[in-house]
Structures are given as C-alpha cells and as structure tokens.
Design a protein around this motif. Structure first.
Motif, PDB file in Angstrom:
ATOM      1  N   PHE A   1      14.386   0.934 -12.871  1.00 34.70           N
ATOM      2  CA  PHE A   1      13.273   1.249 -13.781  1.00 34.70           C
ATOM      3  C   PHE A   1      11.980   1.506 -13.012  1.00 34.70           C
ATOM      4  O   PHE A   1      11.146   2.295 -13.434  1.00 34.70           O
ATOM      5  CB  PHE A   1      13.042   0.111 -14.783  1.00 34.70           C
ATOM      6  CG  PHE A   1      13.928   0.183 -15.998  1.00 34.70           C
ATOM      7  CD1 PHE A   1      14.502   1.369 -16.409  1.00 34.70           C
ATOM      8  CD2 PHE A   1      14.172  -0.959 -16.759  1.00 34.70           C
ATOM      9  CE1 PHE A   1      15.318   1.433 -17.531  1.00 34.70           C
ATOM     10  CE2 PHE A   1      14.975  -0.912 -17.880  1.00 34.70           C
ATOM     11  CZ  PHE A   1      15.548   0.289 -18.272  1.00 34.70           C
TER      12      PHE A   1
ATOM     13  N   ASN B   1       9.835   4.601 -13.864  1.00 40.00           N
ATOM     14  CA  ASN B   1       8.495   4.420 -14.433  1.00 40.00           C
ATOM     15  C   ASN B   1       7.438   5.103 -13.580  1.00 40.00           C
ATOM     16  O   ASN B   1       6.498   5.706 -14.106  1.00 40.00           O
ATOM     17  CB  ASN B   1       8.191   2.929 -14.590  1.00 40.00           C
ATOM     18  CG  ASN B   1       8.993   2.322 -15.736  1.00 40.00           C
ATOM     19  OD1 ASN B   1       9.347   3.016 -16.672  1.00 40.00           O
ATOM     20  ND2 ASN B   1       9.289   1.038 -15.649  1.00 40.00           N
TER      21      ASN B   1
ATOM     22  N   VAL C   1       4.625  -6.772 -22.790  1.00 44.09           N
ATOM     23  CA  VAL C   1       5.614  -7.200 -23.794  1.00 44.09           C
ATOM     24  C   VAL C   1       6.876  -6.352 -23.632  1.00 44.09           C
ATOM     25  O   VAL C   1       6.808  -5.122 -23.697  1.00 44.09           O
ATOM     26  CB  VAL C   1       5.018  -7.024 -25.217  1.00 44.09           C
ATOM     27  CG1 VAL C   1       6.051  -7.357 -26.278  1.00 44.09           C
ATOM     28  CG2 VAL C   1       3.771  -7.881 -25.391  1.00 44.09           C
ATOM     29  N   GLY C   2       8.027  -7.012 -23.423  1.00 45.80           N
ATOM     30  CA  GLY C   2       9.258  -6.258 -23.152  1.00 45.80           C
ATOM     31  C   GLY C   2       9.204  -5.716 -21.733  1.00 45.80           C
ATOM     32  O   GLY C   2       9.443  -4.528 -21.497  1.00 45.80           O
ATOM     33  N   CYS C   3       8.920  -6.625 -20.782  1.00 44.22           N
ATOM     34  CA  CYS C   3       8.586  -6.196 -19.405  1.00 44.22           C
ATOM     35  C   CYS C   3       9.796  -5.717 -18.621  1.00 44.22           C
ATOM     36  O   CYS C   3       9.639  -5.164 -17.526  1.00 44.22           O
ATOM     37  CB  CYS C   3       7.893  -7.330 -18.663  1.00 44.22           C
ATOM     38  SG  CYS C   3       8.971  -8.768 -18.400  1.00 44.22           S
ATOM     39  N   GLY C   4      11.026  -5.944 -19.123  1.00 47.60           N
ATOM     40  CA  GLY C   4      12.215  -5.516 -18.378  1.00 47.60           C
ATOM     41  C   GLY C   4      12.220  -6.140 -16.994  1.00 47.60           C
ATOM     42  O   GLY C   4      12.031  -7.354 -16.840  1.00 47.60           O
TER      43      GLY C   4
ATOM     44  N   ASP D   1       9.923 -11.001 -21.963  1.00 44.74           N
ATOM     45  CA  ASP D   1      11.039 -10.214 -22.497  1.00 44.74           C
ATOM     46  C   ASP D   1      12.005 -11.208 -23.146  1.00 44.74           C
ATOM     47  O   ASP D   1      12.293 -12.258 -22.562  1.00 44.74           O
ATOM     48  CB  ASP D   1      11.743  -9.435 -21.376  1.00 44.74           C
ATOM     49  CG  ASP D   1      12.556  -8.272 -21.916  1.00 44.74           C
ATOM     50  OD1 ASP D   1      12.222  -7.106 -21.599  1.00 44.74           O
ATOM     51  OD2 ASP D   1      13.521  -8.524 -22.677  1.00 44.74           O
ATOM     52  N   PRO D   2      12.501 -10.901 -24.359  1.00 43.57           N
ATOM     53  CA  PRO D   2      13.433 -11.831 -24.992  1.00 43.57           C
ATOM     54  C   PRO D   2      14.802 -11.857 -24.319  1.00 43.57           C
ATOM     55  O   PRO D   2      15.592 -12.770 -24.558  1.00 43.57           O
ATOM     56  CB  PRO D   2      13.540 -11.302 -26.429  1.00 43.57           C
ATOM     57  CG  PRO D   2      13.130  -9.872 -26.356  1.00 43.57           C
ATOM     58  CD  PRO D   2      12.182  -9.747 -25.205  1.00 43.57           C
ATOM     59  N   ASP D   3      15.079 -10.863 -23.458  1.00 43.13           N
ATOM     60  CA  ASP D   3      16.402 -10.767 -22.829  1.00 43.13           C
ATOM     61  C   ASP D   3      16.383 -11.523 -21.495  1.00 43.13           C
ATOM     62  O   ASP D   3      15.703 -11.105 -20.543  1.00 43.13           O
ATOM     63  CB  ASP D   3      16.733  -9.281 -22.601  1.00 43.13           C
ATOM     64  CG  ASP D   3      18.149  -9.088 -22.089  1.00 43.13           C
ATOM     65  OD1 ASP D   3      18.737 -10.050 -21.540  1.00 43.13           O
ATOM     66  OD2 ASP D   3      18.662  -7.964 -22.220  1.00 43.13           O
TER      67      ASP D   3
ATOM     68  N   ASN E   1       5.798  -0.786 -22.264  1.00 35.70           N
ATOM     69  CA  ASN E   1       6.293   0.501 -21.769  1.00 35.70           C
ATOM     70  C   ASN E   1       7.741   0.671 -22.204  1.00 35.70           C
ATOM     71  O   ASN E   1       8.565  -0.233 -21.983  1.00 35.70           O
ATOM     72  CB  ASN E   1       6.220   0.532 -20.232  1.00 35.70           C
ATOM     73  CG  ASN E   1       6.556   1.896 -19.669  1.00 35.70           C
ATOM     74  OD1 ASN E   1       5.807   2.847 -19.870  1.00 35.70           O
ATOM     75  ND2 ASN E   1       7.679   2.008 -18.986  1.00 35.70           N
ATOM     76  N   HIS E   2       8.037   1.783 -22.850  1.00 33.84           N
ATOM     77  CA  HIS E   2       9.413   2.102 -23.247  1.00 33.84           C
ATOM     78  C   HIS E   2      10.017   1.045 -24.170  1.00 33.84           C
ATOM     79  O   HIS E   2      11.219   0.779 -24.093  1.00 33.84           O
ATOM     80  CB  HIS E   2      10.319   2.289 -22.009  1.00 33.84           C
ATOM     81  CG  HIS E   2       9.969   3.507 -21.216  1.00 33.84           C
ATOM     82  ND1 HIS E   2      10.420   3.715 -19.934  1.00 33.84           N
ATOM     83  CD2 HIS E   2       9.220   4.582 -21.525  1.00 33.84           C
ATOM     84  CE1 HIS E   2       9.950   4.864 -19.475  1.00 33.84           C
ATOM     85  NE2 HIS E   2       9.212   5.403 -20.439  1.00 33.84           N
ATOM     86  N   VAL E   3       9.223   0.437 -25.005  1.00 35.03           N
ATOM     87  CA  VAL E   3       9.746  -0.541 -25.962  1.00 35.03           C
ATOM     88  C   VAL E   3       9.789   0.052 -27.378  1.00 35.03           C
ATOM     89  O   VAL E   3      10.750  -0.164 -28.122  1.00 35.03           O
ATOM     90  CB  VAL E   3       8.901  -1.841 -25.946  1.00 35.03           C
ATOM     91  CG1 VAL E   3       9.349  -2.799 -27.043  1.00 35.03           C
ATOM     92  CG2 VAL E   3       9.014  -2.524 -24.583  1.00 35.03           C
TER      93      VAL E   3
ATOM     94  N   HIS F   1      12.885   1.533 -28.987  1.00 38.84           N
ATOM     95  CA  HIS F   1      14.036   0.635 -29.169  1.00 38.84           C
ATOM     96  C   HIS F   1      14.055   0.012 -30.562  1.00 38.84           C
ATOM     97  O   HIS F   1      15.094  -0.487 -30.991  1.00 38.84           O
ATOM     98  CB  HIS F   1      13.975  -0.528 -28.166  1.00 38.84           C
ATOM     99  CG  HIS F   1      14.531  -0.207 -26.823  1.00 38.84           C
ATOM    100  ND1 HIS F   1      15.827  -0.480 -26.461  1.00 38.84           N
ATOM    101  CD2 HIS F   1      13.963   0.366 -25.749  1.00 38.84           C
ATOM    102  CE1 HIS F   1      16.033  -0.089 -25.224  1.00 38.84           C
ATOM    103  NE2 HIS F   1      14.914   0.422 -24.767  1.00 38.84           N
ATOM    104  N   LEU F   2      12.920  -0.011 -31.243  1.00 40.08           N
ATOM    105  CA  LEU F   2      12.753  -0.883 -32.402  1.00 40.08           C
ATOM    106  C   LEU F   2      13.045  -0.185 -33.719  1.00 40.08           C
ATOM    107  O   LEU F   2      12.814   1.019 -33.862  1.00 40.08           O
ATOM    108  CB  LEU F   2      11.316  -1.421 -32.421  1.00 40.08           C
ATOM    109  CG  LEU F   2      10.834  -2.082 -31.116  1.00 40.08           C
ATOM    110  CD1 LEU F   2       9.370  -2.493 -31.252  1.00 40.08           C
ATOM    111  CD2 LEU F   2      11.715  -3.266 -30.743  1.00 40.08           C
TER     112      LEU F   2
END
Ligand SMILES: C[S@@+](CC[C@H](N)C(=O)[O-])C[C@H]1O[C@@H](n2cnc3c(N)ncnc32)[C@H](O)[C@@H]1O
Length: 246
Positions: free
Chosen positions: A35, A39, A68-71, A96-98, A137-139, A142-143
């Motif tokens: 990424f 990016n 938020v959703g930093c991967g 990131d929740p993952d 970025n790039h989140v 997805h939603l």
C-alpha cells in the motif's frame, strides 16, 4: 487491452479480496506492505499535507492527527515524518478495526513514534477523544451508505479542526491506467485485483456529494481523487485537545 467493466454506476456488490476474513494471510500482509507504494503513486498526500495540514501546524504547540482505517500505517508514518522534518509538532495515531492491519502497521519501522491501535472510530467517540486532524485514505468506497454516514458522524465528533478523507474518483481512465500500471507492479498481493475492484466501487465527485452529510465539502483532485473535507465549528476548535489515544 482489458475488457472494461461498466463504470457508469458504482459496483456496490463487488467485494475486495482483502475484506474476506479468511483470505490468504501472506498475500494480505504483502498487500499492506505494498500500500505504501500504491499510496505514494496515486493518493497525493504529500500535496495534501503541504497545502492543508502544514499551514495549521506549529513548532511550539503540538497538534494531533488520527488516521481512521490506517491499514499498514504508511500514510500515518509519512505525515509524522514530514511534520518532524518541517520542525513542526504533530502527534499521529492510526486506528483500524482489522487486527491484521495493525499487525502490519506495527511490524514496520516507526521512528516517529506513531501510535497504532486496533479500534474503530466509534470506540474513540465513546471515550470522548478529540483530534486536530481526522483523516482517512481509501476507506470511503469500502463502506455501505449507513457505514459511511456513521463514519462521518464519528469524524465530526472526533474533529476539533479539519477532517480530510481521500479516495479514488471512478473513471474509465483511472481503471485503464491502474490496469496497465499493475501489469508489472505490485505482484504477489491483492493490490492489482483489489485496486481494480476499488475503482469500480469508488464514487464520482457528484455521487460523493450526494452520499456525504450536508456539512461536508467534496472536491476532485488530480488525477483520479476525491477529497471529502469538514471544518469543525469555532466552538469545537476551542475544546481542549485530547488526542493521543493510547
Ligand atoms: C483499502 S484499506 C486502506 C488502508 C489505508 N488507509 C491505505 O490507504 O493504505 C481500507 C481499510 O479500511 C478499514 N476499514 C474498513 N471499514 C472501516 C471502518 N468502518 N472504520 C475504520 N476502518 C475501516 C479496513 O479494515 C482496511 O484496513
């Protein structure tokens, strides 16, 4: 030449391979690593930092930023490094929740001390955190519509300054250029296939204007980006910063 999919509408039912909880862990780890290259090539954060974030930073008063959703965390690390090199104080957190994303983020060298946490934005809202900058970025693509609204509400609550979400802007040229560029680049990961799916799932600028909450502004950014931004009210700007979420 590729057979071009129909890009007139968002491919809302198409799913990225990396979003499968059972996807190959090695390919996923390599995806998070790659990424950074993607990016730097497409996401334009150096310019966004220079034009929108750097002018609001200080050499004496620290500012806080959450990704938020930093991967894999490359944008959080880049922003921390650019600020330090400019002699400006910026404390950066990536969430990131993952857990697989946060594992990748914490594996990479982190000389500027970015904090990485396995959380989603609502967990920080519950704890009444506030940040000067809330970015992603790039989140967005997805939603689902409801998840997008929930995320934007969270960002409004978390933000005491400026929120900036950068995402792909769907177009035939974006698809063709990414298809050609990734024929040789970014092998051994989900980057090529998920990138093409992401372009199909992404918004045009008018679509994102309709999908976003009223208080947000949508601009297109060259070559294939949308920037969704929100400026906190004067009252929110006067609240105490509380933005190092560790
Ligand atoms: C394509 S990755 C982008 C990662 C990173 N921002 C980048 O640009 O390299 C999307 C990330 O968004 C995260 N994500 C998905 N839904 C989310 C949500 N509701 N809140 C926060 N992060 C989310 C996923 O876990 C995933 O790591």
């Amino acid at each position: 030449m590729p057979v071009l999919p129909d890009l007139r509408k968002r491919a809302v039912t198409a799913r990225e391979l990396m979003d499968d909880p059972d996807c190959d862990p090695q390919l996923l780890a390599r995806t998070f690593e790659q990424f950074q290259g993607v990016n730097r090539l497409v996401a334009g954060w150096k310019g966004t930092y220079r034009e929108r974030i750097r002018p609001l930073l200080s050499a004496t008063t620290p500012s806080t930023l959450i990704d938020v959703g930093c991967g894999g965390g490359d944008i959080a690390r880049d922003l921390a490094r650019w600020a330090r090199r400019d002699g400006l104080l910026l404390e950066v957190t990536g969430i990131d929740p993952d857990p697989r994303a946060i594992a990748a983020a914490t594996r990479a060298p982190n000389p500027d001390g970015v904090t990485f946490l396995t959380l989603d934005s609502s967990a920080l809202v519950d704890r009444a955190f506030r940040f000067d900058f809330v970015i992603s970025n790039h989140v967005l693509h997805h939603l689902s519509p409801q998840q997008l609204t929930d995320l934007l509400i969270d960002c409004e609550l978390l933000c005491r300054g400026l929120s900036i979400h950068s995402d792909i802007r769907r177009s035939r040229l974006a698809y063709l250029e990414y298809w050609a560029a990734t024929l040789v680049l970014f092998r051994g990961s989900f980057v090529r296939q998920d990138g093409l799916t992401s372009i199909r799932r992404s918004y045009t600028t008018p679509e994102l204007r309709v999908a976003a909450r009223r208080e947000w502004n949508v601009e297109s950014q060259a070559p294939f980006r949308n920037l969704l931004t929100y400026a906190a009210s004067a009252a929110a700007r006067e609240t105490e910063p509380s933005g190092t979420a560790d």
